[in-house]
Enzyme design. Structure first.
Site, PDB file in Angstrom:
ATOM      1  N   SER A   1       0.837  -1.194   0.000  1.00  0.00           N
ATOM      2  CA  SER A   1       0.000   0.000   0.000  1.00  0.00           C
ATOM      3  C   SER A   1       0.871   1.243   0.000  1.00  0.00           C
ATOM      4  O   SER A   1       2.023   1.219   0.423  1.00  0.00           O
ATOM      5  CB  SER A   1      -0.876   0.008   1.245  1.00  0.00           C
ATOM      6  OG  SER A   1      -0.047   0.160   2.380  1.00  0.00           O
ATOM      7  N   LYS A   2       0.260   2.305  -0.472  1.00  0.00           N
ATOM      8  CA  LYS A   2       0.914   3.610  -0.539  1.00  0.00           C
ATOM      9  C   LYS A   2       1.423   4.039   0.827  1.00  0.00           C
ATOM     10  O   LYS A   2       2.417   4.717   0.935  1.00  0.00           O
ATOM     11  CB  LYS A   2      -0.120   4.638  -1.001  1.00  0.00           C
ATOM     12  CG  LYS A   2       0.117   5.169  -2.385  1.00  0.00           C
ATOM     13  CD  LYS A   2      -0.832   6.314  -2.623  1.00  0.00           C
ATOM     14  CE  LYS A   2      -1.060   6.454  -4.118  1.00  0.00           C
ATOM     15  NZ  LYS A   2      -2.170   7.266  -4.469  1.00  0.00           N
TER      16      LYS A   2
END
Ligand code: GLU
Length: 503
Positions: free
Chosen positions: A261-262
């Site tokens: 994930s970012k």
């Protein structure tokens, strides 16, 4: 399909940037196609108009090309199976939708979004898996709605979607090239929307039609598409088409094994390019996220050509692949060590020239921008830099006189005797006629020995005044590359500045 030319595709939605997971999908499709002497195609899936981003398509294709993944067919390159952008193929989907409606494999649905939501909540409350309640299933397809009512709604222009009619009891089965046989029960499959009220097809509908019409033999994509398989397989069945082969790639994970994930790091390929990673390291790194060469192989550095010859879907694992940035850093360093000097020069010279537009160098510009000089800097620094741009930034003292001197180093290495020693040594250097690393080393040793001093008393201060920092390549080689004139200037300058600061 036997004997058919292998064709694979990367089918991104143009939502702004290329995700590292997307690059992996593109790469595996590319490697597989090239290994099999087949075609690799890029198709843009822009059926969700609300998510569309201007120029995203061009950026995607140029980022792929930067990394060495060149499509045989794409919106940019053209080809015999175009158009390669789904929004330019709407009439094709419309025709196939009419066919499904006529053959009673699809039906109009006039339920409003409020009704759908109400139905969903009700089913959740009842502990059921939310599914469309088939309110608009026509009488002649086993539902309650007479043909006349449907016609009336259509005539009135009431907005509708078209849904596929999933057969009630059928099991849908396929053999995944990575995961083996997988079976789904049709009771769990929703009557998927095929055509949306804006006249655009859904991803499921458009991609099945295009995958068939564009004659893809292998669909290689992320694991997140696995749950869509039954819908896709039913569509192949409705149309009487032979499905291609499928391979669903393992998830990409953060080091803590959560889904990549970012929040835990960059996920856009562009971010890694901006940081200075090279295409070789990125491709090598991405290739190893799920694929390995097999037992007993220690090799970790692979060129694109090697990857093409060694890649196989059999060696792609099912388990999630951890995105370990340390490995990427390590690979980048390996590539810098082996990259031909001319290639590095081609990258760093423009960076240096840009720096020289804003900063003044005391060294002759024609010398420091020459291939000969840059080649020497590269030789000395290639073991020490993390990215190519650091040949200019991290090694800036090869191009610019240091303006500051590492305070800690000065404190540790600078004594009241240092300036006099440096000055005396500078006189010897100036008079000497051998300004090579060996010559300087010999001179320094001859200078300190009779004084009963260790070379270190001069080595460290010399490094500080010439580079501004306490670490770097072999001092003698560094001085040789800088040249006598620059070294003498820097000794003078360093003494003055440091003397002023330590007083
Ligand atoms: N457009 C889909 C995506 O964004 C493609 C999925 C597929 O490869 O079928 O990932």
């Amino acid at each position: 399909m036997a004997g058919q030319r292998v064709r694979t595709r990367f089918a991104p939605s143009p939502t702004g940037y290329l995700h590292v997971g997307g690059l992996r999908t593109a790469l595996y499709n590319y490697l597989f196609a090239k290994k099999m002497n087949g075609d690799f195609v890029i198709r843009i899936e822009d059926t969700d108009q609300s998510r569309k981003v201007e120029d995203a398509e061009k950026n995607l294709i140029s980022t792929l090309e930067w990394s060495g993944i060149i499509a045989d067919e794409s919106p940019v390159h053209g080809g015999n199976y175009g158009p390669y952008v789904q929004s330019q193929r709407l009439s094709i989907y419309r025709d196939y939708c009419i066919r499904l409606l006529e053959e009673k494999n699809a039906y109009y649905c006039f339920s409003t979004s409020e009704e759908l939501e109400e139905n969903r909540q009700l089913q959740i409350k009842q502990g059921l898996q939310p599914k469309y309640n088939r309110k608009w299933l026509p009488e002649d397809m086993g539902g309650n709605v007479p043909e006349s009512e449907i016609k009336k709604k259509l005539d009135e222009g009431v907005p509708y979607v078209v849904r596929m009619k999933v057969p009630d009891y059928v099991s849908v089965w396929f053999e995944d090239l990575i995961r083996g046989p997988i079976e789904f029960d049709s009771a769990t499959i929703d009557d998927q929307v095929l055509m949306k009220s804006d006249g655009f097809p859904t991803y499921h509908f458009a991609s099945v039609i295009d995958d068939h019409l564009m004659e893809f033999t292998h669909i290689i994509r992320g694991e997140e598409w696995l749950p869509s398989m039954p819908k896709h397989l039913l569509l192949y069945e409705f149309f009487g088409w032979e499905p291609p082969k499928f391979a669903h790639l393992p998830l990409l994970l953060n080091p803590d094994r959560s889904k990549l994930s970012k929040r835990q790091g960059d996920v856009a390929v562009e971010d890694y390019i901006r940081k200075g990673f090279s295409s070789e390291a990125i491709i090598n790194f991405i290739a190893l996220l799920g694929w390995n060469q097999g037992e007993g192989s220690e090799q970790e550095v692979f060129s694109m050509d090697e990857l093409i010859s060694k890649f196989s879907l059999e060696r792609v694992g099912k388990a999630g692949a951890v995105f370990n940035i340390e490995k990427l850093n390590w690979l980048e360093k390996q590539y810098i060590k082996i990259r031909p000097v001319e290639k590095i020069i081609a990258v760093i010279k423009p960076l240096l020239i840009r720096e020289l537009e804003t900063k003044t160098s005391q060294l002759p510009l024609s010398r420091i921008t020459s291939d000969e000089y840059l080649g020497k800097v590269i030789d000395l620094m290639r073991e020490r830099v993390n990215y190519e741009h650091e040949f200019v930034t991290f090694s800036s003292y090869f191009f610019f006189e240091p303006e500051t001197f590492e305070a800690e180093a000065v404190e540790k290495r600078w004594t009241p005797e240092t300036p006099a020693l440096l000055k005396e040594f500078a006189v010897l250097l100036e008079a000497g006629d051998d300004f090579t690393a060996e010559g300087i080393e010999a001179l320094l040793k001859e200078f300190v020995a009779p004084k009963g001093l260790k070379p270190a008393v001069l080595i460290h201060p010399l490094r500080i005044v010439t580079s501004g920092v306490s670490f770097g390549p072999s001092l003698y080689h560094m001085l040789e590359v800088l040249g006598k004139e620059a070294v003498l200037r820097r000794i003078q300058h360093g003494i003055t500045v440091i003397a002023a600061s330590v007083v």
